[in-house]
Design an enzyme around this catalytic site. Structure first.
Site, PDB file in Angstrom:
ATOM      1  N   HIS A 194     -15.583  37.982 -27.760  1.00 43.33           N
ATOM      2  CA  HIS A 194     -14.225  38.060 -27.246  1.00 43.33           C
ATOM      3  C   HIS A 194     -14.285  38.235 -25.745  1.00 43.33           C
ATOM      4  O   HIS A 194     -14.992  39.102 -25.241  1.00 43.33           O
ATOM      5  CB  HIS A 194     -13.494  39.257 -27.870  1.00 43.33           C
ATOM      6  CG  HIS A 194     -13.149  39.042 -29.296  1.00 43.33           C
ATOM      7  ND1 HIS A 194     -12.201  38.157 -29.712  1.00 43.33           N
ATOM      8  CD2 HIS A 194     -13.631  39.616 -30.426  1.00 43.33           C
ATOM      9  CE1 HIS A 194     -12.108  38.186 -31.021  1.00 43.33           C
ATOM     10  NE2 HIS A 194     -12.971  39.061 -31.481  1.00 43.33           N
ATOM     11  N   CYS A 215     -12.603  33.160 -25.356  1.00 44.06           N
ATOM     12  CA  CYS A 215     -11.329  32.850 -24.731  1.00 44.06           C
ATOM     13  C   CYS A 215     -11.520  32.887 -23.218  1.00 44.06           C
ATOM     14  O   CYS A 215     -12.222  33.750 -22.702  1.00 44.06           O
ATOM     15  CB  CYS A 215     -10.283  33.904 -25.106  1.00 44.06           C
ATOM     16  SG  CYS A 215     -10.054  34.050 -26.874  1.00 44.06           S
TER      17      CYS A 215
END
Lengths: 376, 608
Positions: free
Chosen positions: A148, A190
């Site tokens: 992440h 991301c």
């Protein structure tokens, strides 16, 4: 003269072949594959890392040259309905965990500090070889990160982060220490493109699964396992790599085309301005495989004389050696009469010493030296 | 939502007991190498004492002499220079359990006549069957004995009986160093790091905070004169995960790898889908021959697995090698001097409980844990074992319902009593199920420093009466430095329940000391040993302890609150002091502006 010309031509050809052999870029390949997420619902990050591991191993990089870091154990997790497996396709088609995986850093060992130490080589002396990145100035290194992330950072294990500046500095340290020849950096998180924005060392090529402001999406869930199995970018990357074999001539331009926006929803990005060679001339196997250049020779080489056998121990007939015995595992009588271990006497330290000094000081203050003879 | 962090408390209780005084070597052979007791098989003569069964006509035949009088046969070879001084034996013991589950135990044993630690001799450089990575570790760190085990699951003594090789959940490592080592702690630290690289495990987390030096609970299992406990180190990691990455390097240590012999059965997808899985490596020096004048090194790699008949067996009480391991055997390891499969048929003398095929004429008996057991033997070095299909698949089919299992003699439980997150009480309950015999047991307890024990509240009661231990050794913990160590020698009265209780208080850790997932519990474990003419080590189940966890979102909350208060307070005050007001005239409407414009042209005074 003709003969001379031919001779010159011949040596020129030989020189270029030899020259090409010795001036080509790299002699060995390394891979550092990191999954930074913990918890069962981040199964897909472990599957991502393991699919790249699988491709890299299949194309020839041995386990001794791969540093695999997995922040959590998914295969033998109690929530896994099929233990010792990690799947990348739904309907459990491909088990990327395999039967001979070797994880070097696992669980709580995957931290920012350990990752940076592995890259820069600043590890404690007792670290075993399998946990070290022993690259030199002719090594091509593949670095793959997944987890992440956000704009300018990547989260490690839900408790700490690594920023893009730290990563860039680590690569600069590697360059100054000549720890790589060329480096390929792939990140699937991301806003992954933010992580390679700050690079400034030469010979770096970077790929990311999404631009700043975009999220990388996961691919497909499996209803039996209950979580998403892979991320979209790495899924199509794996599909692409399955077509590659050690002799294939696929180059980096093909890699840049993996997962266009129609498939990935996010826009994959890449950065080649720091790289010396043209990406079209860089083979996939330069980073993902371990292709060696081989020189065939017809000369014979004489080996040195064989090692002499070790000294035979003399028979136990003549010398009277005392026979050895096994020890009783629970000698009750001996234990009951065992004296407690005598602790070594240490001189009093710190607080006790200060306390006694204070007491003595007060004592002599009150009574004075001249009265001592009355007391003693 | 307060995340509770549970402390990892390692509590190891060891019970030892031995009463009878049989001859030393024999006892130890039986006690320690419980699977290796197959070596000391007694031969059963054909007397026709057991009649053939209706279904299968089995003949009780004497087993061949070549079946391992190992040290004896080796002895005759050492006087003539033998070309190979090492040998390798592999065996698999299958024991059907009463609940329908099945227990499979692999043992790979390498014996090597060499001395890693002898001074003055040339350094060992040629390795054949003994793995080089372990040999180099032994000589570099002057290790006398090494025992390491990785276990997933907990051994249920009440349902399964006693295991051949007991092991606690997680990772366990205990090492005896040679008496020439000067810095034992330094060697221990480096050894754990090297082993973490070899076995792909996080053994580098073993440090001074979870290492203990037991004073009486452990004695060398191999040869040794001096038993100075300064050279012993013991540590456990109860939360260590065991998965394929630990099995892969373990398999690589075998001479045949996983390509031939019994190791082809080790497929991780089946092995880890089980109720209990334990793999271990035991290295120790043993007698080379019967006179025991010189040493040989023994490396034993054991793998114990219990398959559950509901999950792996799909509910049917029928087991085969293919069902258990998804493989069959095709050949023995060519480097092995003996390769055998044993099936425990003690409970099935007449074949009434289960049916075993293919039938085999070979039988052997051995004493395991004080119990005389009978085994059917399949010798894989013989071609006829594999039949025409060149593949060997064992089949066990249950026919009838088994009766009640014999209760194991010794059994222990452990739990935490109390409520809240501040104090608690650890209870250890030991059951002695023998009707008339009392046993002395040695209990070893290692508790991490953050469970602060109140030793003055330690009580030992048997049959609701106080039971004073005959030996107590207690080493208190030092915060962040070393754990508690408590060793007690207790006499267990026959047919009784003994309870050991001690109160404790939980400490608050510094916030950097919490793991990234502080909501998982930590486990502790203790073990104990007992048994009269043989020596047994029993481990209790892991203990889950909750540690008080701070609310990790508080720094964020505090920052938000403080900033808001400061902004509102200071801001209002600042405004109050420095704000000035000015009169601001609104701009006139359009009509008026137009009128003013015309008036200006005319030179007439403007409107207000």
């Amino acid at each position: 003269t003709d003969y001379n010309d031919l001779y010159c031509l011949f040596t020129l050809v030989q020189f270029t072949k030899a020259g090409q052999f010795f001036s080509s870029g790299h002699t060995n390949n390394w891979a550092v594959l990191v999954c930074t997420s913990r918890f069962w619902f981040n199964y897909r990050h472990v599957a991502n890392t393991l699919s790249v591991y699988r491709s890299v191993k299949r194309l020839g990089i041995p386990d001794s040259h791969i540093v695999l870091m997995l922040a959590d154990d998914m295969a033998c997790n109690y929530r896994n309905p099929k233990p010792a497996t990690v799947f990348s396709h739904k309907n459990m088609e491909l088990n990327v965990y395999g039967d001979d995986v070797e994880v070097d850093y696992r669980g709580y060992e995957v931290t920012v500090e350990n990752f940076l130490r592995v890259l820069t080589g600043r590890l404690p002396p007792s670290t075993p070889r399998s946990k070290r990145l022993l690259s030199d100035d002719r090594s091509n290194i593949l670095i793959y990160l997944t987890g992440h992330g956000g704009n300018g950072f990547l989260k490690f294990q839900d408790s700490e982060e690594i920023s893009n500046m730290e990563l860039a500095d680590a690569f600069e340290q590697m360059w100054q220490k000549r720890r790589y020849n060329e480096l390929l950096f792939i990140i699937d998180t991301c806003q992954g493109a933010s992580m390679y924005e700050r690079f400034y060392s030469p010979n770096l090529m970077a790929l990311a699964s999404s631009q700043v402001g975009e999220d990388s999406l996961s691919h497909q869930p499996d209803l039996a396992i209950g979580v998403h199995l892979m991320d979209k970018y790495t899924f199509y990357l794996l599909e692409f790599l399955e077509e590659v074999h050690p002799a294939s001539q696929a180059n980096m331009n093909d890699l840049f085309k993996v997962c266009p926006q129609s498939q990935c929803v996010s826009t994959p990005g890449h950065r080649t301005d720091l790289f010396q060679r043209d990406p079209g001339s860089v083979l996939i196997t330069d980073f993902f495989g371990s292709v060696r250049k081989v020189e065939i020779t017809k000369d014979t080489i004489n080996l040195t004389s064989p090692v002499e056998p070790p000294i035979q121990r003399s028979g136990s007939g003549d010398i009277q050696i005392e026979s050895l015995t096994y020890v009783d595992q629970l000698p009750v009588a001996e234990i009951i009469h065992q004296k407690p271990k005598q602790k070594d006497w240490h001189p009093p330290d710190g607080f006790i010493l200060g306390l006694w000094t204070l007491i003595l000081l007060v004592f002599f203050q009150t009574y004075g030296i001249k009265h001592l003879k009355h007391i003693f | 939502m307060a995340a509770h962090r549970c402390g990892l408390s390692l509590v190891c209780i060891l019970f030892f007991s031995s009463l009878a005084h049989p001859s030393r070597c024999d006892t130890l052979e039986k006690a320690n190498d419980n699977t290796a007791t197959k070596r000391s098989i007694s031969e059963v003569n054909t007397d026709g004492s057991v009649a053939g069964e209706d279904m299968n006509e089995r003949q009780w035949q004497s087993t061949d002499v070549e079946v391992n009088r190992s040290d004896g046969t080796k002895n005759s070879e050492t006087f003539t220079p033998a070309p190979a001084k090492d040998q390798f034996q592999e065996e698999l013991v299958i024991r059907p359990l009463h609940s329908g589950d099945i227990y499979a135990s692999f043992q790979f044993r390498t014996l090597w006549d060499t001395d890693f630690l002898q001074e003055g001799q040339k350094k060992v450089s040629h390795y054949r069957l003994f793995p080089k990575s372990l040999g180099q570790v032994l000589s570099k760190f002057s290790v006398q004995e090494l025992h390491i085990s990785f276990t997933q699951g907990f051994w249920r003594t009440m349902q399964w009986g006693q295991p051949f090789i007991p092991s606690p959940p997680g990772a366990e490592l205990w090492v005896w160093f040679h008496h020439t080592v000067s810095d034992v702690d330094g060697n221990w630290k480096e050894l754990t790091n090297v082993l973490s690289g070899i076995f792909c495990a996080s053994l580098n987390f073993i440090d001074m905070t979870n290492t203990v030096q037991p004073s009486a609970s452990f004695k060398p299992l191999g040869l040794g004169n001096a038993t100075d406990h300064r050279f012993l180190r013991y540590a456990t990691l109860p939360r260590e995960i065991v998965c394929t990455e630990n099995l892969t390097p373990w398999k690589k240590l075998l001479p045949c790898g996983s390509k031939a012999g019994l190791a082809v059965l080790m497929k991780s997808e089946k092995l880890f889908h089980s109720s209990f899985h334990s793999q271990a490596v035991h290295i120790r020096p043993i007698c080379q021959d019967e006179q025991c004048t010189s040493k040989a090194w023994e490396l034993r790699q054991t793998l114990n697995v219990v398959f559950d008949h509901y999950t792996s067996g799909q509910g049917k009480k029928e087991w085969s090698l293919f069902k258990m391991f998804s493989r069959t055997l095709t050949e023995a390891c060519p480097l092995a001097s003996s390769s055998k499969v044993y099936v425990d048929i003690t409970d099935n003398p007449e074949g009434e409980l289960f049916e075993l095929s293919p039938a085999t004429p070979l039988l052997s008996q051995a004493v395991v844990l004080g119990d005389r057991r009978t085994y059917s033997v399949y010798d894989l070095t013989r071609a006829e074992t594999f039949g025409q299909l060149r593949s060997f698949n064992l089949l066990l089919r249950w026919k009838g319902d088994s009766g009640d299992m014999l209760r194991p003699l010794l059994h222990a439980e452990r739990y935490v009593a109390g409520f809240g997150l501040q104090t608690g009480e650890i209870h250890t309950v030991i059951y002695n199920n023998h009707p008339y015999r009392a046993f002395p047991v040695l209990l070893m307890d290692s508790v991490p420093w953050y469970l602060q024990l109140y030793i003055h509240t330690l009580t030992v009661t048997s049959k609701s009466r106080d039971n004073k231990p005959s030996y107590i050794h207690y080493q208190p913990a030092k915060d962040r430095h070393r754990p508690h160590l408590l060793e007690m020698l207790i006499q267990l009265p026959p047919h009784s329940m003994t309870e050991v209780t001690v109160q404790f208080e939980r400490a608050l850790l510094k916030w950097t000391e919490y793991t990234p997932d502080p909501n998982h519990d930590l486990t502790s474990r203790f073990f104990f040993k007992e048994e009269s003419s043989y020596f047994v080590r029993v481990y209790t189940e892991p203990l889950l302890v909750n540690l008080p966890t701070p609310d990790f979102s508080m720094p964020y909350n505090v920052i938000c609150l403080t900033c808001t208060v400061v902004a509102v307070g200071y801001g209002s005050f600042y405004n109050l002091l420095t704000r000035t007001f000015q009169v601001d005239e609104p701009s006139p409407p359009l009509a008026k502006r137009l009128a003013n414009f015309i008036r200006r042209i005319r030179g007439v005074p403007l409107l207000a």
